[in-house]
Design an enzyme around this catalytic site. Structure first.
Site, PDB file in Angstrom:
ATOM      1  CB  CYS A 196     113.238 132.597  58.081  1.00  0.00           C
ATOM      2  SG  CYS A 196     112.068 133.648  58.978  1.00  0.00           S
TER       3      CYS A 196
ATOM      4  CG  ASP B  91     118.051 138.551  61.573  1.00  0.00           C
ATOM      5  OD1 ASP B  91     117.042 139.251  61.405  1.00  0.00           O
ATOM      6  OD2 ASP B  91     118.130 137.361  61.243  1.00  0.00           O
TER       7      ASP B  91
ATOM      8  CG  HIS C 115     115.781 137.667  58.613  1.00  0.00           C
ATOM      9  ND1 HIS C 115     115.989 136.752  59.615  1.00  0.00           N
ATOM     10  CD2 HIS C 115     114.742 137.182  57.884  1.00  0.00           C
ATOM     11  CE1 HIS C 115     115.113 135.766  59.495  1.00  0.00           C
ATOM     12  NE2 HIS C 115     114.345 136.003  58.453  1.00  0.00           N
TER      13      HIS C 115
END
Lengths: 345, 162
Positions: free
Chosen positions: A133, A289, A318
């Site tokens: 991320c 995601d 995610h």
């Protein structure tokens, strides 16, 4: 499912207590301000371990404990058992005194020093790095700015790097005409954890605010599912603020102006050139995601200067690709298989 | 005689059709809402809500800060800005200390790597009885004035220690 007293007891317990997460044995080897570098205690003898250490870098606004969720279902535990010397960089929770921290500070003050310590402790000048991320943004910037620092392998998980698609939900919400970033930062200093949590949940509101709890209700008589839900909920409800300077860069430089991909992102006066990344690159994309749609990670492989680069798509969301029930059969073996061939044992 | 099929068969769950219907409805609702939040209208609405909150709360926040500041000053107590500047200075000191610590570790590593083995030391002492306490340290790696004796250089930092 019938509504029995023990099930109500389970429900109350799960909703009002914290599950024991991040249980893999570790030691702190370095600290700076709120940041800590952990080394996980190896379980294999030295001759059976990969000589190259692996550094895990997670997002700034969540706890990195998602990488070590619970015993028996932990990415860290999995990698330690596979013979990796695993280090984790925990950014900690920024206070108001850290409101001016930017990507510049994280990538040029914190990361090089943590990596220096990791090299010293491990005795290896080469290393691998995994960014997830916003951790993937930081590792990418670092790799481009310090290509000669010994980074051999770079793994990017659900990396939000390409912001050219203006239909991304976060991008739309933070457009200049809708969102006044300066007003928010003047009021709070840092981006409050509650607002970040709301933003992440509002991307898929029905699943996050209703479906998640229905899933728990339907499975209250299944201890394994309850345990898993409890651990994930513990992590989900423990967010940290995002330093104001970093939040401003994320919104203005990346979401609005897509500077990283355009090659115009300046970090402490130096332009970040993705073509300078020469490390072997593995990009993992989560097909479902909502937070980092696949289009944000698909173009990085064509921009870097690495000769060895791989892109893998995995079904899941995610967080689900690394912490979901199927992660131990999909993402984790993919990472291990790719990394083992390149870790010099 | 018991029937094995009866033992293994699952009890009928009368709620299952309702649950399936509910899940189908939830999926459709989730899809619709995911689409709804990714629109200009929602972005405008959420931006307006946030802006209204920040605008209406600003006078109260400022008043609270002023009152708190004057109260703390009257009581001769440190204010938030004092703590913030102190914390920033501490963070800068930490950076310097970290660099110093790394340099010391590097010096210790160089010194310990240049310590002769017992065999070589015995040969050297036989060959020359003159050098008794000084170590063959690379002088360029040390600052002038620093003197490393055999005892101190033999210590290497414990791995993993900060």
């Amino acid at each position: 499912m019938s509504c029995q007293p023990e099930m109500l007891h389970t429900l109350t317990k799960v909703l009002t207590t914290r599950a024991p997460i991040a249980q893999t044995p570790k030691e702190v080897v370095w600290t700076l301000n709120k940041a800590k570098l952990y080394r996980y205690i190896p379980v294999l003898p030295k001759k059976e371990r990969h000589p190259m250490p692996l550094l895990l870098v997670f997002a700034l606004m969540n706890r990195p404990s998602i990488l070590d969720l619970r015993p028996g279902h932990s990415f860290v535990e999995f990698m330690v058992k596979r013979g990796y010397d695993v280090y984790l960089l925990d950014w900690g929770s920024p206070g108001i005194e850290d409101k001016n921290l930017k990507f510049d500070d994280y990538t040029l003050d914190y990361m090089p020093r943590a990596i220096r310590k990791m090299k010293e402790v491990s005795g290896s000048t080469k290393f691998s790095m995994l960014g997830w991320c916003i951790g993937a943004i930081l590792t990418t910037i670092y790799s481009a700015l310090c290509p000669d620092d010994g980074l051999r392998n770079l793994i990017l998980l659900t990396a939000p790097l390409d912001f050219s698609n203006k239909k991304i939900t976060f991008g739309r919400w933070t457009e200049e005409r809708f969102f006044d970033v300066e007003k928010v930062l003047n009021a709070f200093g840092n981006m409050p954890a509650e607002m970040i949590e709301y933003g992440a949940k509002a991307l898929n509101p029905v699943q996050n605010y209703v479906g998640n709890y229905l899933r728990l209700w339907d499975n209250l008589d299944k201890p394994r599912i309850v345990e898993s839900w409890h651990a994930m909920n513990t992590w989900l409800t423990d967010n940290v603020p995002l330093a104001g300077g970093a939040f401003r860069q994320l919104v203005v430089d990346l979401y609005r102006e897509d500077r990283l991909m355009k090659g115009t992102l300046m970090i402490r006066g130096e332009r970040v050139q993705l073509s300078r990344i020469r490390a072997n690159l593995l990009t993992l994309i989560a097909e479902g995601d909502h937070i980092t749609p696949p289009c944000q990670s698909e173009t990085i492989n064509s921009k870097v200067g690495s000769s060895d680069k791989t892109m893998v798509r995995i079904p899941g969301g995610h967080i689900g690709i690394m912490a979901g029930s199927g992660a131990s059969k999909t993402a984790w073996p993919q990472i291990d298989g790719w990394l083992a061939d390149r870790s010099g044992r | 005689m018991s029937n094995p099929e009866a033992k293994t068969s699952k009890p009928v769950d009368w709620l299952e059709p309702w649950r399936e219907m509910r899940n189908g409805y939830m999926d459709a609702w989730a899809k619709a809402m995911t689409g709804a939040v990714n629109t200009d209208a929602y972005s405008q609405f959420s931006g307006l809500m946030l802006d209204t909150y920040l605008t209406t709360s600003e006078p109260f926040r400022e008043a609270q800060q002023k009152i708190m500041l004057s109260t703390l000053e009257q009581m001769q107590m440190p204010t938030r800005s004092d703590f913030v500047s102190l914390a920033e200075r501490l963070a800068n000191l930490e950076l310097l200390l970290d660099d110093m610590s790394a340099k010391l570790s590097e010096m210790a590593r160089i010194v310990s790597s240049s310590v002769p083995t017992p065999e070589a030391e015995a040969e050297a002492s036989e060959a020359s009885k003159t050098s008794k306490s000084e170590l063959p340290v690379d002088p360029t790696s040390l600052k002038p004035g620093l003197k490393f004796t055999r005892k101190s250089s033999a210590r290497t930092p414990k791995k993993g220690s900060k």
